[in-house]
Design a protein around this motif. Structure first.
Motif, PDB file in Angstrom:
ATOM      1  N   ASP A  72       9.252  65.527 -10.501  1.00  0.00           N
ATOM      2  CA  ASP A  72       9.378  66.839 -11.350  1.00  0.00           C
ATOM      3  C   ASP A  72       8.492  67.949 -10.796  1.00  0.00           C
ATOM      4  O   ASP A  72       7.730  67.776 -10.047  1.00  0.00           O
ATOM      5  N   ALA A  73       8.963  69.148 -11.418  1.00  0.00           N
ATOM      6  CA  ALA A  73       8.173  70.325 -10.725  1.00  0.00           C
ATOM      7  C   ALA A  73       6.976  70.460 -11.591  1.00  0.00           C
ATOM      8  O   ALA A  73       5.983  70.718 -11.400  1.00  0.00           O
ATOM      9  N   HIS A  74       6.737  69.982 -12.985  1.00  0.00           N
ATOM     10  CA  HIS A  74       5.912  69.950 -14.089  1.00  0.00           C
ATOM     11  C   HIS A  74       5.152  68.620 -14.467  1.00  0.00           C
ATOM     12  O   HIS A  74       5.858  67.521 -14.275  1.00  0.00           O
TER      13      HIS A  74
ATOM     14  N   ASP B 206       4.033  67.732 -17.274  1.00  0.00           N
ATOM     15  CA  ASP B 206       4.695  67.144 -18.534  1.00  0.00           C
ATOM     16  C   ASP B 206       3.610  66.117 -19.154  1.00  0.00           C
ATOM     17  O   ASP B 206       3.712  65.208 -19.704  1.00  0.00           O
TER      18      ASP B 206
ATOM     19  N   ASP C  29      13.326  64.225 -12.816  1.00  0.00           N
ATOM     20  CA  ASP C  29      13.613  65.835 -13.404  1.00  0.00           C
ATOM     21  C   ASP C  29      14.342  66.700 -12.083  1.00  0.00           C
ATOM     22  O   ASP C  29      13.839  66.712 -11.325  1.00  0.00           O
TER      23      ASP C  29
ATOM     24  N   ASP D  89      14.512  69.592 -11.905  1.00  0.00           N
ATOM     25  CA  ASP D  89      13.757  70.773 -11.721  1.00  0.00           C
ATOM     26  C   ASP D  89      12.827  70.247 -10.492  1.00  0.00           C
ATOM     27  O   ASP D  89      12.090  71.541 -10.016  1.00  0.00           O
TER      28      ASP D  89
END
Ligand SMILES: [Mn+2]
Length: 288
Positions: free
Chosen positions: A136-138, A140, A207, A209
């Protein structure tokens, strides 16, 4: 005539098999699209990934394996009524419980990232303890986002709260200081291979992204500074030697990329993940 079958063929993932009783891996669409904060559109992702899969070869040059030789079945999309989040999460959890009870592995096509919460809940009930590998980039890891506990931005926090403590995060480049303090970031494939035991049941959540937005702009929350396709492959090679029990590919919002390349990247990831899941079952003697 074959020529007239095209739309039918495009409606399921390339090389999906009909023979349900022999199927080892199920492919399931979960088009949940409820809590996206910046922009939505993930409900269109599963069918876009299926269509994009027909642009690919079935052979993976990375693993030297062919999808045609792997028994997997695309079982279509869950019918998630728009506007009733809790009911949708319950439908997803029950669908995954059913797949687990059949002793199949699975790849879920999201949908927004929140789908990972009911999936991991179902897996935890069945396995007792599992670990999560999170691309993921984030982070979360927010406790709340826009006043909501159940959100695409809080999904890993909710997963930790139900007792999933070993979460390995790859590609992370966005979050609050508190989220980064709580995160467990893996910087390279060697580190991943050293962090995880070979017998540890692993769920993979991917994800879209995590990719650089120059390659994959069709996501709900693009974040510059991401990975390219070839950088993901060494991680997949590590994962192919581990005990992966299921996976999801989430957050694709195909209509934001008129070039269709984002959907093709998602389909290619799904092809490689199916191959990872199958090489993994060979690794474990075919047992779940
Ligand atoms: Mn993300």
């Amino acid at each position: 005539m074959g020529r007239h079958m095209r739309t039918v063929l495009y409606s399921s993932f390339i090389s999906s098999k009909e023979a349900l009783k022999d199927t080892k891996i199920k492919l399931l669409g979960c088009p949940l699209d409820e809590t996206s904060s910046f922009r939505g559109g993930t409900r269109f992702a599963p069918d876009s990934i299926r269509k994009a899969s027909w642009t690919l070869e079935t052979f993976s040059p990375y693993f030297k394996l062919d999808l045609d030789e792997i028994y997997f079945t695309d079982i279509g999309n869950l019918d998630l009524p728009q506007g009733n989040l809790l009911f949708s999460l319950e439908i997803i959890e029950n669908a995954i419980k059913e797949i687990i009870s059949e002793k199949k592995r699975f790849v879920v096509l999201g949908g927004e990232h929140l789908i990972t919460f009911p999936i991991v809940k179902a897996l935890k009930d069945a396995y007792g303890h599992i670990s999560v590998v999170h691309f993921d980039a984030h982070c979360d890891l927010r406790d709340q986002y826009e006043g909501q506990k159940l959100s695409h931005a809080t999904v890993l926090k909710r997963i930790k709260e139900i007792g999933i403590l070993r979460i390995f995060q790859i590609g992370i480049r966005s979050g609050t200081k508190e989220e980064f303090d709580e995160s467990y970031i893996i910087d390279n494939p060697e580190e991943l291979s050293q962090a995880i035991e070979k017998t540890e049941p692993i769920y993979l959540t991917f994800d879209m992204d995590v990719f650089d937005p120059s390659l994959v702009p069709g996501v709900t929350t693009p974040e510059p500074g991401g990975l390219f396709f070839s950088e993901i492959i060494p991680y997949l090679k590590v994962l192919s030697k581990l005990h992966i029990i299921g996976a999801d590919v989430v957050e694709l919002s195909p209509d934001y990329d008129t070039s269709f390349v984002s959907s093709i990247c998602a389909a290619k990831m799904v092809r490689e993940i199916i191959i990872v899941l199958s090489s993994n079952s060979f690794h474990n003697g075919g047992e779940i």
